[in-house]
Design a protein around this motif. Sequence first.
Motif, PDB file in Angstrom:
ATOM      1  N   GLY A   1       5.687   2.539   5.707  1.00 38.68           N
ATOM      2  CA  GLY A   1       6.658   2.705   4.638  1.00 38.68           C
ATOM      3  C   GLY A   1       6.718   1.459   3.781  1.00 38.68           C
ATOM      4  O   GLY A   1       5.961   0.503   4.000  1.00 38.68           O
ATOM      5  N   ILE A   2       7.620   1.451   2.833  1.00 37.58           N
ATOM      6  CA  ILE A   2       7.794   0.309   1.944  1.00 37.58           C
ATOM      7  C   ILE A   2       9.242  -0.142   1.998  1.00 37.58           C
ATOM      8  O   ILE A   2      10.160   0.661   1.777  1.00 37.58           O
ATOM      9  N   ASP A   3       9.445  -1.423   2.313  1.00 36.44           N
ATOM     10  CA  ASP A   3      10.762  -2.038   2.205  1.00 36.44           C
ATOM     11  C   ASP A   3      10.927  -2.489   0.762  1.00 36.44           C
ATOM     12  O   ASP A   3      10.067  -3.211   0.242  1.00 36.44           O
ATOM     13  N   PRO A   4      11.997  -2.089   0.098  1.00 28.45           N
ATOM     14  CA  PRO A   4      12.173  -2.492  -1.296  1.00 28.45           C
ATOM     15  C   PRO A   4      12.406  -4.000  -1.417  1.00 28.45           C
ATOM     16  O   PRO A   4      12.808  -4.658  -0.459  1.00 28.45           O
TER      17      PRO A   4
ATOM     18  N   TYR B   1      12.739 -11.632  -2.246  1.00 30.34           N
ATOM     19  CA  TYR B   1      11.439 -11.267  -1.682  1.00 30.34           C
ATOM     20  C   TYR B   1      10.924 -10.016  -2.377  1.00 30.34           C
ATOM     21  O   TYR B   1      11.694  -9.115  -2.720  1.00 30.34           O
ATOM     22  N   LYS B   2       9.610  -9.938  -2.555  1.00 30.84           N
ATOM     23  CA  LYS B   2       8.985  -8.754  -3.152  1.00 30.84           C
ATOM     24  C   LYS B   2       9.000  -7.598  -2.155  1.00 30.84           C
ATOM     25  O   LYS B   2       9.199  -7.805  -0.954  1.00 30.84           O
ATOM     26  N   ALA B   3       8.765  -6.403  -2.663  1.00 34.75           N
ATOM     27  CA  ALA B   3       8.632  -5.239  -1.796  1.00 34.75           C
ATOM     28  C   ALA B   3       7.471  -5.473  -0.830  1.00 34.75           C
ATOM     29  O   ALA B   3       6.500  -6.146  -1.169  1.00 34.75           O
ATOM     30  N   SER B   4       7.594  -4.925   0.379  1.00 34.72           N
ATOM     31  CA  SER B   4       6.551  -5.129   1.389  1.00 34.72           C
ATOM     32  C   SER B   4       6.431  -3.887   2.257  1.00 34.72           C
ATOM     33  O   SER B   4       7.318  -3.043   2.277  1.00 34.72           O
ATOM     34  N   ASN B   5       5.324  -3.815   2.962  1.00 36.69           N
ATOM     35  CA  ASN B   5       5.106  -2.694   3.872  1.00 36.69           C
ATOM     36  C   ASN B   5       5.746  -2.966   5.221  1.00 36.69           C
ATOM     37  O   ASN B   5       5.929  -4.107   5.619  1.00 36.69           O
TER      38      ASN B   5
ATOM     39  N   ILE C   1       0.868  -1.177   0.000  1.00 37.53           N
ATOM     40  CA  ILE C   1       0.000   0.000   0.000  1.00 37.53           C
ATOM     41  C   ILE C   1       0.909   1.232   0.000  1.00 37.53           C
ATOM     42  O   ILE C   1       2.074   1.150   0.394  1.00 37.53           O
ATOM     43  N   PRO C   2       0.405   2.376  -0.451  1.00 36.54           N
ATOM     44  CA  PRO C   2       1.242   3.585  -0.508  1.00 36.54           C
ATOM     45  C   PRO C   2       1.734   4.019   0.877  1.00 36.54           C
ATOM     46  O   PRO C   2       1.057   3.812   1.883  1.00 36.54           O
TER      47      PRO C   2
END
Length: 164
Positions: free
Chosen positions: A112-115, A120-124, A23-24
Amino acid sequence: MAKFGFDVTEVEPSAPLGEYEPIPEDNYIHKALDAEERITASGGTMITAKFEVVKGEHAGRLLWQNFNIVNKSPTAQSIGRGQIVAWAHACGKPNADDTDKLIGKPFAASVGIDPAKNGYKASNKIKAFLISQDDDAAPAKKAPAAPKTAPKAAPAAKGANPWD
């Protein structure tokens, strides 16, 4: 072993439940659904918590957070303990000493967003627990409010000193 209790040939496989793109980055209202204490691979202790966004366009989305409680790295331990205390304050429970006192309590957090990395894909992630300034959620000790207007001095007689 648990039996399904139905004929699996009569049921179509489910489609994926939805997209799991992060999510943003923004501030969201959450609540904790679950928290559990676990032993880490290095013999330390962490608390794993599952949070749900409860308001807005992204209501229902889940985030997970780990809190280092006992860690051989003093920095990791200090960060984890500080985060869990911030969570308690954000829930309006600054004296909570158990996650059971925080489960289901709404709180605001900056997400926030972890790249993407290491396959692993990006995650919150929760960047910060936001401590409420509302009277209901703020700690009991509050500084008294400043007066809205300064008190007016009594008018002095012309040419006279107040002590005369």
